[in-house]
Each structure stands twice: as C-alpha cells, then as structure tokens.
Design a protein around this motif. Structure first.
Motif, PDB file in Angstrom:
ATOM      1  N   SER A   1       3.178   5.758 -12.147  1.00 27.91           N
ATOM      2  CA  SER A   1       3.249   4.830 -11.018  1.00 27.91           C
ATOM      3  C   SER A   1       3.294   3.405 -11.549  1.00 27.91           C
ATOM      4  N   SER A   2       3.996   2.518 -10.806  1.00 24.84           N
ATOM      5  CA  SER A   2       4.168   1.156 -11.318  1.00 24.84           C
ATOM      6  C   SER A   2       4.484   0.201 -10.186  1.00 24.84           C
ATOM      7  N   ALA A   3       4.392  -1.077 -10.531  1.00 29.72           N
ATOM      8  CA  ALA A   3       4.829  -2.147  -9.646  1.00 29.72           C
ATOM      9  C   ALA A   3       5.701  -3.091 -10.465  1.00 29.72           C
ATOM     10  N   ARG A   4       6.767  -3.627  -9.849  1.00 32.64           N
ATOM     11  CA  ARG A   4       7.700  -4.472 -10.579  1.00 32.64           C
ATOM     12  C   ARG A   4       8.029  -5.697  -9.729  1.00 32.64           C
ATOM     13  N   ILE A   5       8.005  -6.865 -10.392  1.00 34.12           N
ATOM     14  CA  ILE A   5       8.379  -8.091  -9.701  1.00 34.12           C
ATOM     15  C   ILE A   5       9.881  -8.054  -9.432  1.00 34.12           C
ATOM     16  N   ASP A   6      10.261  -8.188  -8.167  1.00 32.91           N
ATOM     17  CA  ASP A   6      11.665  -8.145  -7.760  1.00 32.91           C
ATOM     18  C   ASP A   6      11.959  -9.374  -6.909  1.00 32.91           C
ATOM     19  N   GLY A   7      12.171 -10.501  -7.589  1.00 31.04           N
ATOM     20  CA  GLY A   7      12.402 -11.749  -6.869  1.00 31.04           C
ATOM     21  C   GLY A   7      11.162 -12.182  -6.118  1.00 31.04           C
ATOM     22  N   ASP A   8      11.288 -12.307  -4.788  1.00 32.40           N
ATOM     23  CA  ASP A   8      10.153 -12.725  -3.957  1.00 32.40           C
ATOM     24  C   ASP A   8       9.441 -11.524  -3.348  1.00 32.40           C
ATOM     25  N   ALA A   9       9.573 -10.370  -3.991  1.00 28.46           N
ATOM     26  CA  ALA A   9       8.936  -9.157  -3.472  1.00 28.46           C
ATOM     27  C   ALA A   9       8.361  -8.348  -4.630  1.00 28.46           C
ATOM     28  N   LEU A  10       7.605  -7.331  -4.257  1.00 24.10           N
ATOM     29  CA  LEU A  10       6.998  -6.424  -5.218  1.00 24.10           C
ATOM     30  C   LEU A  10       7.547  -5.034  -4.949  1.00 24.10           C
ATOM     31  N   ALA A  11       8.199  -4.447  -5.949  1.00 24.44           N
ATOM     32  CA  ALA A  11       8.750  -3.097  -5.816  1.00 24.44           C
ATOM     33  C   ALA A  11       7.718  -2.100  -6.336  1.00 24.44           C
ATOM     34  N   LEU A  12       7.291  -1.169  -5.502  1.00 20.08           N
ATOM     35  CA  LEU A  12       6.221  -0.233  -5.813  1.00 20.08           C
ATOM     36  C   LEU A  12       6.773   1.170  -5.996  1.00 20.08           C
ATOM     37  N   THR A  13       6.202   1.878  -6.946  1.00 19.25           N
ATOM     38  CA  THR A  13       6.502   3.289  -7.131  1.00 19.25           C
ATOM     39  C   THR A  13       5.196   4.033  -7.318  1.00 19.25           C
ATOM     40  N   VAL A  14       4.918   4.986  -6.443  1.00 17.48           N
ATOM     41  CA  VAL A  14       3.669   5.757  -6.503  1.00 17.48           C
ATOM     42  C   VAL A  14       4.027   7.222  -6.739  1.00 17.48           C
ATOM     43  N   GLN A  15       3.541   7.761  -7.845  1.00 13.02           N
ATOM     44  CA  GLN A  15       3.760   9.151  -8.209  1.00 13.02           C
ATOM     45  C   GLN A  15       2.511   9.975  -7.902  1.00 13.02           C
ATOM     46  N   GLY A  16       2.679  11.296  -7.921  1.00 15.29           N
ATOM     47  CA  GLY A  16       1.535  12.189  -7.837  1.00 15.29           C
ATOM     48  C   GLY A  16       0.964  12.385  -6.464  1.00 15.29           C
ATOM     49  N   LEU A  17       1.742  12.117  -5.428  1.00 17.39           N
ATOM     50  CA  LEU A  17       1.271  12.357  -4.067  1.00 17.39           C
ATOM     51  C   LEU A  17       1.481  13.814  -3.689  1.00 17.39           C
ATOM     52  N   PRO A  18       0.687  14.341  -2.761  1.00 17.78           N
ATOM     53  CA  PRO A  18       0.830  15.756  -2.378  1.00 17.78           C
ATOM     54  C   PRO A  18       2.236  16.069  -1.869  1.00 17.78           C
ATOM     55  N   VAL A  19       2.650  17.287  -2.107  1.00 14.74           N
ATOM     56  CA  VAL A  19       3.995  17.714  -1.711  1.00 14.74           C
ATOM     57  C   VAL A  19       4.198  17.579  -0.216  1.00 14.74           C
ATOM     58  N   GLN A  20       3.169  17.863   0.577  1.00 10.48           N
ATOM     59  CA  GLN A  20       3.340  17.849   2.031  1.00 10.48           C
ATOM     60  C   GLN A  20       3.605  16.448   2.585  1.00 10.48           C
ATOM     61  N   LEU A  21       3.423  15.402   1.746  1.00 12.99           N
ATOM     62  CA  LEU A  21       3.695  14.052   2.219  1.00 12.99           C
ATOM     63  C   LEU A  21       5.158  13.662   2.076  1.00 12.99           C
ATOM     64  N   ARG A  22       5.899  14.363   1.257  1.00 15.61           N
ATOM     65  CA  ARG A  22       7.253  13.944   0.937  1.00 15.61           C
ATOM     66  C   ARG A  22       8.117  13.883   2.198  1.00 15.61           C
ATOM     67  N   GLY A  23       8.789  12.763   2.316  1.00 15.65           N
ATOM     68  CA  GLY A  23       9.637  12.535   3.486  1.00 15.65           C
ATOM     69  C   GLY A  23       8.927  11.862   4.636  1.00 15.65           C
ATOM     70  N   LYS A  24       7.616  11.759   4.573  1.00 14.85           N
ATOM     71  CA  LYS A  24       6.867  11.130   5.671  1.00 14.85           C
ATOM     72  C   LYS A  24       6.789   9.611   5.482  1.00 14.85           C
ATOM     73  N   THR A  25       6.635   8.929   6.608  1.00 18.82           N
ATOM     74  CA  THR A  25       6.381   7.477   6.572  1.00 18.82           C
ATOM     75  C   THR A  25       4.888   7.248   6.357  1.00 18.82           C
ATOM     76  N   LEU A  26       4.560   6.458   5.344  1.00 18.73           N
ATOM     77  CA  LEU A  26       3.164   6.262   4.963  1.00 18.73           C
ATOM     78  C   LEU A  26       2.705   4.847   5.317  1.00 18.73           C
ATOM     79  N   ASP A  27       1.419   4.737   5.532  1.00 17.87           N
ATOM     80  CA  ASP A  27       0.792   3.413   5.628  1.00 17.87           C
ATOM     81  C   ASP A  27       0.478   2.918   4.222  1.00 17.87           C
ATOM     82  N   PHE A  28       0.381   1.608   4.097  1.00 16.41           N
ATOM     83  CA  PHE A  28       0.184   0.990   2.781  1.00 16.41           C
ATOM     84  C   PHE A  28      -0.898  -0.073   2.889  1.00 16.41           C
ATOM     85  N   PHE A  29      -1.895  -0.020   1.980  1.00 18.48           N
ATOM     86  CA  PHE A  29      -3.016  -0.960   2.001  1.00 18.48           C
ATOM     87  C   PHE A  29      -3.238  -1.516   0.587  1.00 18.48           C
TER      88      PHE A  29
END
Length: 711
Positions: A196-224
């Motif tokens: 998992s990582s975060a990358r500076i992308d101009g004026d935004a932060l590009a996030l990648t989160v690995q290792g989430l449960p299979v049943q979450l794939r394709g769902k819209t998630l909340d972010f905190f």
C-alpha cells in the motif's frame, strides 16, 4: 441585638467554604446533549497479565455528535485523563470507526447515537493492591465537544471502584462490540502484492490500499485520514478498484500545514473499517502560509498595538479605591440592616464608651479576617489553576441556598418571630451577654457574608489589580476593603461626635428593627431568583418549600407546652421530608433553555464572537453579569433599560453581548481578568482599531451615552 447571632454568623462564616465543595465523581454524567458513563470490563479481576478494559460510553441525543481522533474540518477529539494506582498503566483509546458528518461545505468525522471509547489498562507486576480494601479506584476526567448546529464544550469527572479478585464482566458485550468496530489492519490476503502507498500527484494525493477483504472488491468505500490538515475533507474525490487494490485520488488542502512521510488512513464499509499506513512517495508542494486574519481585523490589531497602554491602577490608588468601595458596601440592601441595628444599639448604653470601642474593634476584626479568608481562598484557587473572581462562592447553588436560609433566620429574628434567648438553653443563650466581643466579631463575619454578592464602585479596579499582585500586597487590598466596610461602626465607637449624632433610645428602636426585616426578606426573594437561574424552577421551588418548613419550625419552637412539641415535630418532619425528596434539585444544573432571556436585543457572549464582529467593523457593547450580583441587576433594570441608552445603542449599530457568570465559566473569568477586573459587573465598549473601554461598576445614563458616542 437579639437574634441568634452565634448560629447565623457561624453559618455565614462557613458559606464561602461551601463553594469549594465539588460533587463527588460518579460513574455517570448527564447533560441535555449526552449521557456519559465510565464502564469497565475485568473478567478475571485486576491481576497482572489479565485483560482489563475501561472506557467512556457516550450516548448522544438525536442530531448531536462528538468527534473522532481526527475531527475533520472542525471540532475537537474527546480527551481522557486517567488517575490510576501505581502499577496500572493506561493505553491509548481504541477508536471505533467513525462516520462522515457533513455540515455545509465542511466534513467532520465523529460519532452519533451511542459510542464506547475503550482503553486497555496494563496491570504490571509492581501493582500492589491496598491491604485495607479489595477495590481499585479508577478515576477519569474527560472533556468532549458535542455539536449539533451549535457546539458545547463539556467535561465530567468519573470514578469506578473495581474489585481486585472478583470478576467485572457485565459490560463485556459493549466492549466486544466497540473493539469489533475498531479498524482492522489491512493485510495482503494471498501471494505477493504491491505494498500500500500514497503518491504526490500535483495538488492531490493518489492512494493505493492493498490487502482488503475480497468481499469489499467493487464496493464504494468511505475514507478517513488519521492526520488532520493534510487533505481537503469537503472536496470531491474519486475512487476505483484495480484488481485487489483500492485506489483513490484525494485533493490536498489549500491550508495544508503538514507534510508527513507516512499517511495512516482508514477505509470502511457498513461501519467496519480497515487501517493502513501509507508511505508517501514524491515531493510535497510548499506548505501554505499560516492562516491570516481579515484585513480589517489586522488593521485593528495594528492600531491597538500602536496605542499607548492605559495607565494601570497603582497600589496606593488601589488601596484608596478598596477603602471607598468597602465604605459604599454598607449601603447595599443586605448589609445595611445588620449595620444599622448594630450601630443603633449604641444608644442603649450611651455611657459605655469603653465597651463601644472594644465592640467596634471586634466587629472590624471580624470583617477584616473574613475578607482576608475569602481573598486568600480565591487567590489560592487561582494559583492552583482555577478561573475564579470576586463573588466566586455565589456560583455554587449550595452557597446561594445557605445564604437564603441565613437571611430567612435573620429576617424572622428582626420581625420578632423569635428571640435568641427563648430558643436555646439559658447557658447557651447567655453567651452573647457573657462574650460581647465574640458577638461583635461574629457580626462582622455576618456582614461580609451578606456583602459578598456585591461589587461597589471603585472595587472593580482595586480587586482586578489584587489578583495580579504578590500575595502580601493582594491581601493588603482585601484587608483595606474590610476596613472600609467596618468604618461606619468603627467611627461610631471611637468618635464621640459621631455617637452623639445617633438618635436617642426609645420605642422607635423596636419598630425600626422590625422594619429592617423587610430588606432581608427581599434579599431572600432575590436569592431564590438567583438559584432559579442556576438550577431552574425545580431548584427554586425546592428552596422555597424548605424555607417555608424552616420558618414553621422556628415559629413552633417559640410556643409553649404540648403545642411546641407537636407542631415542632410536624415542622421538623416537613423540613426533613422536603430536604430528602427535593433537596437534590437545588444543586442540579438547570436544563438547557430552562432560563430564557426576555430581552431579544442581547446575544450570548463569546470571545470569538466579539473578535468576529469587531473585525467586520461593528462596535460591540458587552455586559459581564451574574444573577447573584446585586449591582448587575440594578444596572440591568435601570441604565441598560433606559430609552436614551437603547436609542444610543441603535444609533451606533452596537452589537449587544451578555456574558453570564452566574455559574462558573473559565472563559468569562479569563476575559474579565484581561480587562483588569476580578468580578462582575464589567461593562466594555469595543470598537475597531481602538482599545476596549471599561465603564464604571454603577452605570449612569450619561456615562454610557458618552462612551457610545465617543468618536
């Protein structure tokens, strides 16, 4: 003077000390917005190596919320401060997954409904339980901010005693649910995956989160985000799934103040969260400069700084003001009857010059010692960190109720309902005659007790200086204030010309004594009203019922024979019954909104509100007041209600703010202290680009109009 001075004065002497008595910490604190309760889970008792959890459970009223560890765009997280026995150590809060709480264009993170904030306690081998008790005390002081459209800072002190050997498992399901709601670590589920990582992308932060449960794939998630002041919480952001990886692009905050190397985040679905610490790649953009004030406020601050500071009241001037202020206190409606009857008593023994002088000195000593005690307690508590000022004891409903009882007894005595000698055994009743010096001393104590709610002209500046001086000089100001209060009696005792001005004794003295009962009864009515401001109509009603039962008991004790026994027992039972069933309402805080202001011109004060209005170019008039302050109420009903003054407020477009100090409020205390005062009333005019103007304690119409029209 034939009233139970010994009893009344001793009660008055103790009344200021009652302000120090705080309610004992309990397991539950209830406010109109939340119910907060300290819970524990110790299934194996309190033993090294065994699981032990404590936590604050907050149940919110509908539409109210408190905050997560990162509150978002506004708010404050709940804070827990523990006091634990040696050998027991508290960990961090195991924060449950929050929810997004949008408010306009802002987004906050927090909790609604019921939430438990669990904390693990570690029992080390150094823990030694007390040999005299099988319990472990767990104390908590918690602070939280609860918000709806408005926000209210609240706090509570809690105490639980956990058995060392026995199990405490009743709250197990609540802790299990809270720990289940805590974000789980996001871990790779199969094979070798990209971290998992975060990358500076101009004026935004590009996030990648690995290792989430299979049943979450394709769902819209909340972010905190766990770190504040990094991203723009209210901005639109995008998310997508790239195989097993959840990705998002989140805009950075224009006011970003941090450039972390690791960015911990929580993603959630259906209330369950997963936590991941993202290592940040790339170069952060430059941090935004600190937030600046508006140009208008900046200009006002610059002009204020350029203005020469107002000359402070010198020590000698403060002593003079204290002397004059103490002298004026004698004219207050509570003090005057006590002083008048004491002075008129000189005429009974006009030839006892030496006795009068000794009595005057004893009275003065009682006044000065009481002022020193009251001032010393206030200074000591301020040194300990308490935000207190003159009249602090009247912020306690218990003290207000005690004074109402005292004034009722004094009024009944003045009215001739009872005499001191008829109520007690002869050996006790004769103490006044045997010890006239002690009697005069305690009368001085009584005078201070009844004068304490008042602030006379000149007192404000002197007491405001006192709280900033070394203890010796500060107490000297309180002592001179006492000398000023005692001065009329001292003059009558030591200056023959003053004593000769007193009227000759006669039947008029008894009529005068009974007349003085009515100012005391008026003071009782005022104290009941004050209690109503603090504890609501239920508290005022309970106090009135107690005073009626007390008055009946006093009257019954003046009777003879069987009537005294029968009616006295009935009155005593009524007093005990009322106290037992309704006494708690006296010290219980009034429900929010129970005491409403009938004057729609005035708004509630806050320091931020004053700054906001002034920065917008609007002048402000602030009334620092309290229900127990006699001078405040006089000014409110006269000068501040005068049509000419109200017209001047309107003509100058003044915003009118009222700071109610009836109950203790550290923010108001701090504001009063900054203005060089230590008690109410305080009246202040704020204008853009000018230093605040503090008016006198007893307002005059012309003084206010001149202050409002000063350009």
């Amino acid at each position: 003077m034939r009233f139970p001075r010994l009893f009344a004065a001793c009660l008055a002497f103790a009344a200021p000390l009652l302000a120090l008595a705080q309610p004992a910490p309990a397991g539950t604190v209830t406010t109109p917005q939340v119910r907060a309760e300290l819970l524990a889970h110790a299934p194996d008792g309190v033993q090294p190596g065994k699981p032990l959890w404590v936590g604050l459970q907050i149940t919110h009223q509908p539409e109210w919320h408190t905050y997560w560890k990162n509150p978002g765009d506004s708010g404050l997280p709940t804070e827990l401060a523990w006091t634990l026995p040696a050998g027991i150590v508290a960990g961090d809060i195991a924060w449950p997954t929050p929810k997004r709480i949008p408010i306009g264009t802002l987004v906050n993170y927090g909790y609604e409904g019921t939430v438990l904030l669990p904390v693990p306690l570690t029992v080390t081998p150094d823990f030694k339980p007390s040999p005299f008790s099988g319990e472990v005390p767990v104390k908590l002081k918690a602070t939280w901010l609860v918000c709806k459209k408005e926000c209210i800072p609240e706090e509570g002190e809690f105490l639980l005693k956990l058995p060392v050997r026995s199990t405490t498992a009743l709250n197990g399901p609540a802790f299990d649910a809270a720990l289940a709601a805590q974000p789980k670590p996001a871990l790779p589920d199969t094979g070798i995956v990209t971290a998992s990582s975060a990358r500076i992308d101009g004026d935004a932060l590009a996030l990648t989160v690995q290792g989430l449960p299979v049943q979450l794939r394709g769902k819209t998630l909340d972010f905190f985000p766990e770190l504040g002041e990094v991203i723009d919480n209210g901005a639109r952001w995008t998310q997508a799934w790239n195989g097993a990886a959840w990705t998002a692009r989140v805009p950075l905050s224009p006011q970003r103040s941090a450039s972390p190397g690791v960015f911990p985040v929580v993603v959630a679905a259906d209330g369950q969260g997963w936590r991941s610490e993202l290592k940040v790649a790339g170069t952060w953009p430059a941090v935004a400069p600190p937030a600046t004030v508006s140009p208008a406020l900046e200009q006002a601050l610059r002009e204020n700084a350029a203005r020469p500071a107002a000359p402070a009241v010198g020590f000698a001037t403060a002593l003079l003001f204290a002397l004059v202020g103490g002298l004026i206190l004698n004219l207050m409606p509570c003090v005057f009857p006590v002083l008048a009857i004491k002075v008129v008593g000189f005429t009974r023994h006009a030839d006892d010059r030496r006795g009068h002088r000794v009595s005057a000195l004893a009275y003065t000593a009682g006044v000065v010692v009481s002022f020193l005690l009251l001032g010393g307690v206030m200074l000591a508590l301020r040194a300990a960190g308490e935000q207190l000022g003159w009249g602090f004891q009247l912020q306690s409903p218990a003290v207000v109720a005690s004074l109402a009882v005292l004034f009722t007894l004094v009024a009944l005595n003045f009215a001739g309902v009872f005499e001191f000698g008829a109520m007690l055994p002869s050996s006790v009743a004769s103490l006044q005659a045997k010890h006239p010096v002690l009697d005069a001393f305690l009368t001085g104590v009584l005078a201070v007790a009844v004068a304490s709610p008042c602030t006379a002209p000149f007192m404000g500046a002197s007491l405001g200086l006192a709280i900033s001086l070394p203890a010796v000089q500060a107490l000297a100001i309180f002592a001179v204030l006492g000398v000023g209060l005692a001065l009329p009696y001292l003059a009558a005792g030591w200056i023959p010309a003053v004593a000769r001005m007193l009227p000759r004794p006669g039947a008029w003295m008894e009529t005068f004594r009974r007349l003085m009962a009515f100012p005391m009864f008026a003071a009782v009515a005022w104290l009941v009203w004050v209690l109503g401001q603090q504890s609501g109509v239920d508290g005022a009603g309970a106090l009135l019922a107690m005073l009626v039962a007390l008055s009946m008991l006093v009257w019954a004790l003046t009777l003879r024979g069987r009537a005294r026994v029968a009616l006295g027992a009935l009155a005593l039972a009524a007093l005990v019954g009322v106290t037992w069933t309704a006494g708690g309402a006296i010290t219980r805080p009034a429900p929010a909104g129970a005491v409403a202001s009938s004057d729609t011109r005035w708004q509630a004060w806050s320091a931020d509100r004053v700054g906001q209005l002034v920065s917008q170019g609007q002048p402000v008039f602030v009334d620092f007041t309290a229900a127990w302050c006699v001078t405040c109420q006089y000014n409110k009903k006269t000068t501040l209600a005068n049509p000419e003054v109200l017209a001047a407020f309107d003509a100058g477009r003044f915003a009118l703010l009222r700071a109610d100090w009836t109950r203790r409020d550290p923010a108001i205390t701090a504001a009063i202290t900054q203005l060089g005062r230590s008690g109410v009333p305080v009246y202040v005019v704020y204008r853009p680009g000018r230093a605040p103007v503090v008016l006198s304690e007893v307002l005059g119409v012309e003084e206010v109009r001149a202050a409002l029209s000063d350009l």
